[in-house]
Motif scaffolding. Structure first.
Motif, PDB file in Angstrom:
ATOM      1  N   ALA A  22     -41.412  24.104  27.693  1.00 16.51           N
ATOM      2  CA  ALA A  22     -41.067  24.831  28.920  1.00 16.51           C
ATOM      3  C   ALA A  22     -41.343  24.028  30.183  1.00 16.51           C
ATOM      4  O   ALA A  22     -41.054  24.495  31.286  1.00 16.51           O
ATOM      5  N   GLY A  23     -41.906  22.829  30.031  1.00 14.73           N
ATOM      6  CA  GLY A  23     -42.187  21.988  31.184  1.00 14.73           C
ATOM      7  C   GLY A  23     -43.460  22.347  31.913  1.00 14.73           C
ATOM      8  O   GLY A  23     -43.683  21.894  33.043  1.00 14.73           O
ATOM      9  N   ARG A  24     -44.319  23.164  31.282  1.00 17.52           N
ATOM     10  CA  ARG A  24     -45.551  23.582  31.948  1.00 17.52           C
ATOM     11  C   ARG A  24     -46.734  22.655  31.669  1.00 17.52           C
ATOM     12  O   ARG A  24     -47.788  22.788  32.293  1.00 17.52           O
ATOM     13  N   TYR A  25     -46.563  21.719  30.728  1.00 13.90           N
ATOM     14  CA  TYR A  25     -47.641  20.771  30.440  1.00 13.90           C
ATOM     15  C   TYR A  25     -47.031  19.409  30.149  1.00 13.90           C
ATOM     16  O   TYR A  25     -46.169  19.275  29.276  1.00 13.90           O
ATOM     17  N   ALA A  26     -47.478  18.372  30.887  1.00 19.78           N
ATOM     18  CA  ALA A  26     -46.919  17.028  30.713  1.00 19.78           C
ATOM     19  C   ALA A  26     -48.007  15.959  30.740  1.00 19.78           C
ATOM     20  O   ALA A  26     -47.735  14.798  31.025  1.00 19.78           O
ATOM     21  N   LYS A  27     -49.252  16.353  30.421  1.00 21.47           N
ATOM     22  CA  LYS A  27     -50.370  15.407  30.423  1.00 21.47           C
ATOM     23  C   LYS A  27     -50.665  14.928  29.003  1.00 21.47           C
ATOM     24  O   LYS A  27     -49.965  15.264  28.063  1.00 21.47           O
ATOM     25  N   HIS A  28     -51.754  14.155  28.872  1.00 19.04           N
ATOM     26  CA  HIS A  28     -52.137  13.620  27.569  1.00 19.04           C
ATOM     27  C   HIS A  28     -52.575  14.749  26.638  1.00 19.04           C
ATOM     28  O   HIS A  28     -52.930  15.849  27.075  1.00 19.04           O
ATOM     29  N   ILE A  83     -39.796  22.154  15.426  1.00 21.70           N
ATOM     30  CA  ILE A  83     -40.143  21.014  16.282  1.00 21.70           C
ATOM     31  C   ILE A  83     -38.856  20.335  16.743  1.00 21.70           C
ATOM     32  O   ILE A  83     -38.105  19.789  15.934  1.00 21.70           O
ATOM     33  N   ASP A  84     -38.617  20.358  18.033  1.00 27.51           N
ATOM     34  CA  ASP A  84     -37.465  19.681  18.636  1.00 27.51           C
ATOM     35  C   ASP A  84     -37.979  18.430  19.333  1.00 27.51           C
ATOM     36  O   ASP A  84     -38.678  18.513  20.345  1.00 27.51           O
ATOM     37  N   ILE A  85     -37.649  17.293  18.783  1.00 27.88           N
ATOM     38  CA  ILE A  85     -38.221  16.042  19.276  1.00 27.88           C
ATOM     39  C   ILE A  85     -37.711  15.696  20.675  1.00 27.88           C
ATOM     40  O   ILE A  85     -38.288  14.851  21.363  1.00 27.88           O
ATOM     41  N   ARG A  86     -36.671  16.367  21.148  1.00 34.26           N
ATOM     42  CA  ARG A  86     -36.134  16.089  22.486  1.00 34.26           C
ATOM     43  C   ARG A  86     -36.966  16.721  23.601  1.00 34.26           C
ATOM     44  O   ARG A  86     -36.889  16.278  24.757  1.00 34.26           O
ATOM     45  N   THR A  87     -37.762  17.742  23.253  1.00 36.40           N
ATOM     46  CA  THR A  87     -38.448  18.506  24.293  1.00 36.40           C
ATOM     47  C   THR A  87     -39.934  18.705  24.050  1.00 36.40           C
ATOM     48  O   THR A  87     -40.649  19.117  24.966  1.00 36.40           O
ATOM     49  N   ASP A  88     -40.422  18.430  22.837  1.00 32.03           N
ATOM     50  CA  ASP A  88     -41.757  18.887  22.446  1.00 32.03           C
ATOM     51  C   ASP A  88     -42.843  17.828  22.560  1.00 32.03           C
ATOM     52  O   ASP A  88     -43.953  18.008  22.048  1.00 32.03           O
ATOM     53  N   VAL A  89     -42.559  16.733  23.243  1.00 30.59           N
ATOM     54  CA  VAL A  89     -43.544  15.693  23.558  1.00 30.59           C
ATOM     55  C   VAL A  89     -43.756  15.735  25.078  1.00 30.59           C
ATOM     56  O   VAL A  89     -42.789  15.863  25.839  1.00 30.59           O
ATOM     57  N   PRO A  90     -45.000  15.652  25.557  1.00 26.02           N
ATOM     58  CA  PRO A  90     -45.232  15.818  27.001  1.00 26.02           C
ATOM     59  C   PRO A  90     -44.537  14.786  27.889  1.00 26.02           C
ATOM     60  O   PRO A  90     -44.149  15.108  29.008  1.00 26.02           O
ATOM     61  N   ALA A  91     -44.392  13.548  27.401  1.00 23.60           N
ATOM     62  CA  ALA A  91     -43.738  12.518  28.208  1.00 23.60           C
ATOM     63  C   ALA A  91     -43.209  11.423  27.287  1.00 23.60           C
ATOM     64  O   ALA A  91     -43.831  11.086  26.275  1.00 23.60           O
ATOM     65  N   TYR A  92     -42.049  10.882  27.659  1.00 21.84           N
ATOM     66  CA  TYR A  92     -41.366   9.870  26.869  1.00 21.84           C
ATOM     67  C   TYR A  92     -41.166   8.605  27.700  1.00 21.84           C
ATOM     68  O   TYR A  92     -40.956   8.668  28.916  1.00 21.84           O
ATOM     69  N   ASN A  93     -41.185   7.454  27.019  1.00 21.88           N
ATOM     70  CA  ASN A  93     -40.794   6.193  27.634  1.00 21.88           C
ATOM     71  C   ASN A  93     -39.410   5.796  27.116  1.00 21.88           C
ATOM     72  O   ASN A  93     -39.176   5.804  25.900  1.00 21.88           O
ATOM     73  N   ILE A  94     -38.526   5.432  28.031  1.00 17.57           N
ATOM     74  CA  ILE A  94     -37.172   5.014  27.692  1.00 17.57           C
ATOM     75  C   ILE A  94     -37.075   3.496  27.862  1.00 17.57           C
ATOM     76  O   ILE A  94     -37.360   2.972  28.950  1.00 17.57           O
ATOM     77  N   TYR A  95     -36.681   2.802  26.790  1.00 15.52           N
ATOM     78  CA  TYR A  95     -36.526   1.345  26.827  1.00 15.52           C
ATOM     79  C   TYR A  95     -35.054   0.994  26.710  1.00 15.52           C
ATOM     80  O   TYR A  95     -34.335   1.544  25.868  1.00 15.52           O
ATOM     81  N   ARG A  96     -34.622   0.079  27.569  1.00 15.58           N
ATOM     82  CA  ARG A  96     -33.258  -0.441  27.504  1.00 15.58           C
ATOM     83  C   ARG A  96     -33.324  -1.960  27.432  1.00 15.58           C
ATOM     84  O   ARG A  96     -33.966  -2.599  28.271  1.00 15.58           O
ATOM     85  N   ASP A  97     -32.710  -2.511  26.386  1.00 16.15           N
ATOM     86  CA  ASP A  97     -32.728  -3.968  26.161  1.00 16.15           C
ATOM     87  C   ASP A  97     -34.155  -4.506  26.138  1.00 16.15           C
ATOM     88  O   ASP A  97     -34.434  -5.606  26.644  1.00 16.15           O
ATOM     89  N   GLY A  98     -35.062  -3.732  25.558  1.00 18.51           N
ATOM     90  CA  GLY A  98     -36.437  -4.182  25.399  1.00 18.51           C
ATOM     91  C   GLY A  98     -37.323  -4.016  26.616  1.00 18.51           C
ATOM     92  O   GLY A  98     -38.494  -4.396  26.577  1.00 18.51           O
TER      93      GLY A  98
END
Length: 271
Positions: A22-28, A83-98
């Motif tokens: 729901a976007g209410r928690y995005a910390k560790h 478990i929806d891996i698109r939304t259920d992790v507090p924060a994601y890193n996106i890598y492009r070309d390494g």
């Protein structure tokens, strides 16, 4: 208003994921999800998935594989309920070309039909057992992210994947070291026992006060700098592979599963 870390310490895994979704928690997620396995995340195109699976199989300490999704399916059926891996992790890193391109809290718009999601065991799991045994951990007590370092230890390559092992550090009281090894050996899917204890220079770390990821943590007198294989290792391997796109968790921001933390086989153990 965002959820508070201390309030979520007693939340169930499903309720915690609902707060994140729901976007209410995005910390560790250190100290959350007591009793269940937390997981590192790697998402990459199917064309590279088999080589990445080989890399994990050859490096089980830093890359303990606990779940693999089907191609194009963001639901990790074997690790828990809904478990929806698109939304259920507090924060994601996106890598492009390494290269790290951005960090986000939702990857729904980035999901591709050829993506395969990998979940790898995380040190936060054994931390709960150490805490239960009365072994303090500075980063949890101070609400910070565990310090992580790029070590001089080589991993075993597979296809385009390879590089140095990343390790996490915790200062352990000298008189509790035997307990630490005994406890952590019980959790092979959460990196198991430490890979090194003592002088950081022996594994290529020049300054324990300057981690590459996470926050600095002190090593007080009477304590031993103790290092575990870390799930950021596959992020380094993904960087080195230079894929057009891949996605990982942001270090310290894990997927909280429904799998019991002491499961002998995570694939068969989701609640």
């Amino acid at each position: 208003m965002g959820s508070d870390h201390s309030r979520l310490r007693t939340a169930s895994p499903a309720d915690l994921r609902a707060e994140i979704r729901a976007g209410r928690y995005a910390k560790h997620t250190a100290g959350l999800g007591a009793g269940v396995l937390q997981a590192n995340l790697a998402i990459l195109p199917e064309s590279a998935a088999l080589d990445f699976m080989r890399y994990c199989q050859r490096n089980p300490k830093p890359c303990p594989l606990v779940g693999v999704g089907d191609t194009g399916d963001p639901i990790l059926h074997t690790l828990g309920r809904d478990i929806d891996i698109r939304t259920d992790v507090p924060a994601y890193n996106i890598y492009r070309d390494g290269k790290l391109a951005e960090s986000v809290t939702d990857i729904t718009d980035l999901w591709q039909d050829d993506f395969v999601a990998f979940a790898l065991g995380c040190s936060f799991t054994f931390e709960a057992a150490l805490a239960e045994a009365g072994i303090p951990m500075w980063h949890i007590d101070n609400d910070t992210t565990v310090p992580m370092f790029r070590s001089g230890i080589d991993t075993v390559p597979a296809g385009p994947f390879g590089g140095k092992m990343v390790v996490s550090m915790r200062a352990i009281p000298e008189d509790r070291m035997d307990d630490v090894y005994r406890i952590c050996t019980r959790f092979p899917y959460a990196h198991g026992a430490p890979v090194h204890a003592g002088d950081p220079a022996e594994i290529g770390i020049r300054d324990v006060g300057q981690p590459q990821w996470g926050d600095p943590a002190p090593v007080p007198p009477g304590h031993v700098a103790t290092f575990w294989a870390c799930g950021v290792t596959p992020q380094v391997a993904l960087e080195n592979a230079g894929l057009p796109i891949c996605i990982t968790h942001k270090p310290g921001h894990m997927l909280v599963t429904d799998v019991p933390e002491d499961a002998e086989n995570p694939v068969l153990s989701a609640a």
